[in-house]
Design a protein around this motif. Structure first.
Motif, PDB file in Angstrom:
ATOM      1  N   VAL A  58       0.760  23.387  32.203  1.00  0.00           N
ATOM      2  CA  VAL A  58       2.073  23.936  31.865  1.00  0.00           C
ATOM      3  C   VAL A  58       1.982  24.839  30.641  1.00  0.00           C
ATOM      4  CG1 VAL A  58       4.406  23.288  31.117  1.00  0.00           C
ATOM      5  CG2 VAL A  58       3.272  21.968  32.871  1.00  0.00           C
ATOM      6  N   PHE A  59       0.992  24.628  29.819  1.00  0.00           N
ATOM      7  CA  PHE A  59       0.868  25.382  28.573  1.00  0.00           C
ATOM      8  C   PHE A  59       0.146  26.715  28.719  1.00  0.00           C
ATOM      9  CE2 PHE A  59       1.040  20.857  27.450  1.00  0.00           C
ATOM     10  CZ  PHE A  59       2.247  20.873  26.783  1.00  0.00           C
ATOM     11  N   ASN A  60      -0.527  26.951  29.864  1.00  0.00           N
ATOM     12  CA  ASN A  60      -1.281  28.191  29.968  1.00  0.00           C
ATOM     13  C   ASN A  60      -1.178  28.903  31.309  1.00  0.00           C
ATOM     14  OD1 ASN A  60      -2.869  26.666  31.659  1.00  0.00           O
ATOM     15  ND2 ASN A  60      -4.646  26.606  30.303  1.00  0.00           N
ATOM     16  N   ASN A  61      -0.248  28.482  32.186  1.00  0.00           N
ATOM     17  CA  ASN A  61      -0.142  29.107  33.496  1.00  0.00           C
ATOM     18  C   ASN A  61       1.320  29.221  33.917  1.00  0.00           C
ATOM     19  OD1 ASN A  61      -0.085  29.064  36.578  1.00  0.00           O
ATOM     20  ND2 ASN A  61      -2.227  29.558  36.113  1.00  0.00           N
ATOM     21  N   LEU A  62       1.756  30.448  34.194  1.00  0.00           N
ATOM     22  CA  LEU A  62       3.158  30.692  34.551  1.00  0.00           C
ATOM     23  C   LEU A  62       3.553  30.035  35.869  1.00  0.00           C
ATOM     24  CD1 LEU A  62       5.720  32.120  33.624  1.00  0.00           C
ATOM     25  CD2 LEU A  62       4.928  34.171  34.816  1.00  0.00           C
ATOM     26  N   THR A  63       2.632  29.973  36.807  1.00  0.00           N
ATOM     27  CA  THR A  63       2.928  29.323  38.090  1.00  0.00           C
ATOM     28  C   THR A  63       3.229  27.844  37.887  1.00  0.00           C
ATOM     29  OG1 THR A  63       1.521  30.878  39.273  1.00  0.00           O
ATOM     30  CG2 THR A  63       2.000  28.808  40.382  1.00  0.00           C
ATOM     31  N   ILE A  64       2.440  27.175  37.084  1.00  0.00           N
ATOM     32  CA  ILE A  64       2.663  25.752  36.810  1.00  0.00           C
ATOM     33  C   ILE A  64       3.977  25.563  36.062  1.00  0.00           C
ATOM     34  CG2 ILE A  64       1.721  23.696  35.682  1.00  0.00           C
ATOM     35  CD1 ILE A  64       0.010  24.517  37.993  1.00  0.00           C
ATOM     36  N   VAL A  65       4.277  26.456  35.131  1.00  0.00           N
ATOM     37  CA  VAL A  65       5.549  26.378  34.401  1.00  0.00           C
ATOM     38  C   VAL A  65       6.717  26.489  35.369  1.00  0.00           C
ATOM     39  CG1 VAL A  65       7.038  27.551  32.724  1.00  0.00           C
ATOM     40  CG2 VAL A  65       4.617  27.242  32.230  1.00  0.00           C
ATOM     41  N   ALA A  66       6.664  27.478  36.279  1.00  0.00           N
ATOM     42  CA  ALA A  66       7.752  27.667  37.238  1.00  0.00           C
ATOM     43  C   ALA A  66       7.887  26.465  38.169  1.00  0.00           C
ATOM     44  CB  ALA A  66       7.529  28.944  38.042  1.00  0.00           C
ATOM     45  N   GLN A  67       6.767  25.939  38.626  1.00  0.00           N
ATOM     46  CA  GLN A  67       6.819  24.759  39.497  1.00  0.00           C
ATOM     47  C   GLN A  67       7.380  23.545  38.765  1.00  0.00           C
ATOM     48  OE1 GLN A  67       2.769  24.506  40.853  1.00  0.00           O
ATOM     49  NE2 GLN A  67       3.190  25.737  42.677  1.00  0.00           N
ATOM     50  N   PHE A  68       6.943  23.354  37.532  1.00  0.00           N
ATOM     51  CA  PHE A  68       7.469  22.229  36.759  1.00  0.00           C
ATOM     52  C   PHE A  68       8.963  22.400  36.506  1.00  0.00           C
ATOM     53  CE2 PHE A  68       8.727  20.521  32.628  1.00  0.00           C
ATOM     54  CZ  PHE A  68       8.563  19.168  32.888  1.00  0.00           C
ATOM     55  N   ALA A  69       9.391  23.614  36.138  1.00  0.00           N
ATOM     56  CA  ALA A  69      10.810  23.850  35.877  1.00  0.00           C
ATOM     57  C   ALA A  69      11.639  23.602  37.132  1.00  0.00           C
ATOM     58  CB  ALA A  69      11.027  25.270  35.353  1.00  0.00           C
ATOM     59  N   PHE A  70      11.123  24.039  38.282  1.00  0.00           N
ATOM     60  CA  PHE A  70      11.879  23.887  39.530  1.00  0.00           C
ATOM     61  C   PHE A  70      11.915  22.435  40.000  1.00  0.00           C
ATOM     62  CE2 PHE A  70      12.539  24.265  44.136  1.00  0.00           C
ATOM     63  CZ  PHE A  70      13.670  25.052  44.146  1.00  0.00           C
ATOM     64  N   TRP A  71      10.744  21.818  40.117  1.00  0.00           N
ATOM     65  CA  TRP A  71      10.676  20.461  40.670  1.00  0.00           C
ATOM     66  C   TRP A  71      10.842  19.360  39.629  1.00  0.00           C
ATOM     67  CZ3 TRP A  71      11.573  20.442  45.510  1.00  0.00           C
ATOM     68  CH2 TRP A  71      11.153  21.502  46.309  1.00  0.00           C
ATOM     69  N   GLY A  72      10.483  19.630  38.390  1.00  0.00           N
ATOM     70  CA  GLY A  72      10.552  18.599  37.367  1.00  0.00           C
ATOM     71  C   GLY A  72      11.810  18.624  36.526  1.00  0.00           C
ATOM     72  N   VAL A  73      12.498  19.771  36.497  1.00  0.00           N
ATOM     73  CA  VAL A  73      13.719  19.887  35.696  1.00  0.00           C
ATOM     74  C   VAL A  73      14.928  20.204  36.576  1.00  0.00           C
ATOM     75  CG1 VAL A  73      14.844  21.114  33.799  1.00  0.00           C
ATOM     76  CG2 VAL A  73      12.399  20.629  33.676  1.00  0.00           C
ATOM     77  N   TRP A  74      14.810  21.274  37.379  1.00  0.00           N
ATOM     78  CA  TRP A  74      15.957  21.746  38.172  1.00  0.00           C
ATOM     79  C   TRP A  74      16.464  20.674  39.128  1.00  0.00           C
ATOM     80  CZ3 TRP A  74      18.631  26.392  38.200  1.00  0.00           C
ATOM     81  CH2 TRP A  74      19.499  26.584  39.258  1.00  0.00           C
ATOM     82  N   TRP A  75      15.607  20.217  40.038  1.00  0.00           N
ATOM     83  CA  TRP A  75      16.072  19.278  41.059  1.00  0.00           C
ATOM     84  C   TRP A  75      16.486  17.915  40.504  1.00  0.00           C
ATOM     85  CZ3 TRP A  75      18.381  20.345  45.212  1.00  0.00           C
ATOM     86  CH2 TRP A  75      18.136  21.552  45.850  1.00  0.00           C
ATOM     87  N   PRO A  76      15.804  17.350  39.521  1.00  0.00           N
ATOM     88  CA  PRO A  76      16.357  16.123  38.932  1.00  0.00           C
ATOM     89  C   PRO A  76      17.735  16.350  38.316  1.00  0.00           C
ATOM     90  CG  PRO A  76      14.048  16.291  38.398  1.00  0.00           C
ATOM     91  CD  PRO A  76      14.427  17.597  39.056  1.00  0.00           C
ATOM     92  N   PHE A  77      17.938  17.508  37.672  1.00  0.00           N
ATOM     93  CA  PHE A  77      19.265  17.820  37.133  1.00  0.00           C
ATOM     94  C   PHE A  77      20.299  17.893  38.246  1.00  0.00           C
ATOM     95  CE2 PHE A  77      22.502  21.043  36.279  1.00  0.00           C
ATOM     96  CZ  PHE A  77      23.158  20.436  35.224  1.00  0.00           C
ATOM     97  N   VAL A  78      19.944  18.522  39.364  1.00  0.00           N
ATOM     98  CA  VAL A  78      20.872  18.614  40.497  1.00  0.00           C
ATOM     99  C   VAL A  78      21.236  17.216  40.988  1.00  0.00           C
ATOM    100  CG1 VAL A  78      21.085  19.338  42.915  1.00  0.00           C
ATOM    101  CG2 VAL A  78      20.152  20.914  41.222  1.00  0.00           C
ATOM    102  N   LEU A  79      20.225  16.361  41.160  1.00  0.00           N
ATOM    103  CA  LEU A  79      20.479  15.020  41.678  1.00  0.00           C
ATOM    104  C   LEU A  79      21.338  14.181  40.737  1.00  0.00           C
ATOM    105  CD1 LEU A  79      16.985  14.234  43.196  1.00  0.00           C
ATOM    106  CD2 LEU A  79      19.067  14.895  44.404  1.00  0.00           C
ATOM    107  N   VAL A  80      21.207  14.393  39.439  1.00  0.00           N
ATOM    108  CA  VAL A  80      22.030  13.663  38.472  1.00  0.00           C
ATOM    109  C   VAL A  80      23.420  14.288  38.356  1.00  0.00           C
ATOM    110  CG1 VAL A  80      22.244  13.114  36.009  1.00  0.00           C
ATOM    111  CG2 VAL A  80      20.079  12.763  37.182  1.00  0.00           C
ATOM    112  N   SER A  81      23.501  15.608  38.422  1.00  0.00           N
ATOM    113  CA  SER A  81      24.779  16.276  38.196  1.00  0.00           C
ATOM    114  C   SER A  81      25.758  16.112  39.349  1.00  0.00           C
ATOM    115  CB  SER A  81      24.571  17.765  37.914  1.00  0.00           C
ATOM    116  OG  SER A  81      24.083  18.421  39.066  1.00  0.00           O
ATOM    117  N   ILE A  82      25.269  15.994  40.575  1.00  0.00           N
ATOM    118  CA  ILE A  82      26.192  15.864  41.709  1.00  0.00           C
ATOM    119  C   ILE A  82      27.039  14.597  41.590  1.00  0.00           C
ATOM    120  CG2 ILE A  82      26.315  15.513  44.211  1.00  0.00           C
ATOM    121  CD1 ILE A  82      24.065  17.587  44.458  1.00  0.00           C
TER     122      ILE A  82
END
Length: 116
Positions: A55-79
């Motif tokens: 996550v600290f040195n690759n944009l692809t990993i950052v985007a994947q982490f943001a999408f699957w590790g932050v975005w979707w858990p937020f969606v599941l909690v916010s609904i």
């Protein structure tokens, strides 16, 4: 009875706020759409990361982490917390659907696109 009246007035105030700030809300919705598309597109167009990528040195990993590790858990909690407010105010698919509805040709959905 008093609680019911104050709840209704609070809902009415929230509705008035949303009506009065439509332009700002649409701006926020489109900003969310841009972030959502970026999180989907970056991993698709970037080369696959090597074994040492993180996550600290690759944009692809950052985007994947943001999408699957932050975005979707937020969606599941916010609904459950916000209910329809998520779908109506913040969901990028909802914003795109509203845009398509507003700018569409008004034709029927093609048969091949409909659910069975």
């Amino acid at each position: 009875m008093v609680w019911s009246h104050s709840f209704r007035s609070g809902v009415a105030r929230a509705g008035d706020f949303l009506r009065d700030h439509q332009r700002a809300i649409r701006g926020i919705q489109w900003a969310i759409v841009v972030v959502y598309v970026a999180l989907l597109a970056i991993p698709a167009v970037m080369p696959l990361p090597d074994r040492t990528a993180s996550v600290f040195n690759n944009l692809t990993i950052v985007a994947q982490f943001a999408f699957w590790g932050v975005w979707w858990p937020f969606v599941l909690v916010s609904i459950p917390l916000f209910g329809r407010a998520w779908c109506g105010l913040f969901c990028p698919e909802g914003a795109l659907t509203e845009w398509a509805s507003r700018h569409g040709r008004g034709r029927a959905i093609p048969r091949w696109m409909r659910w069975g």
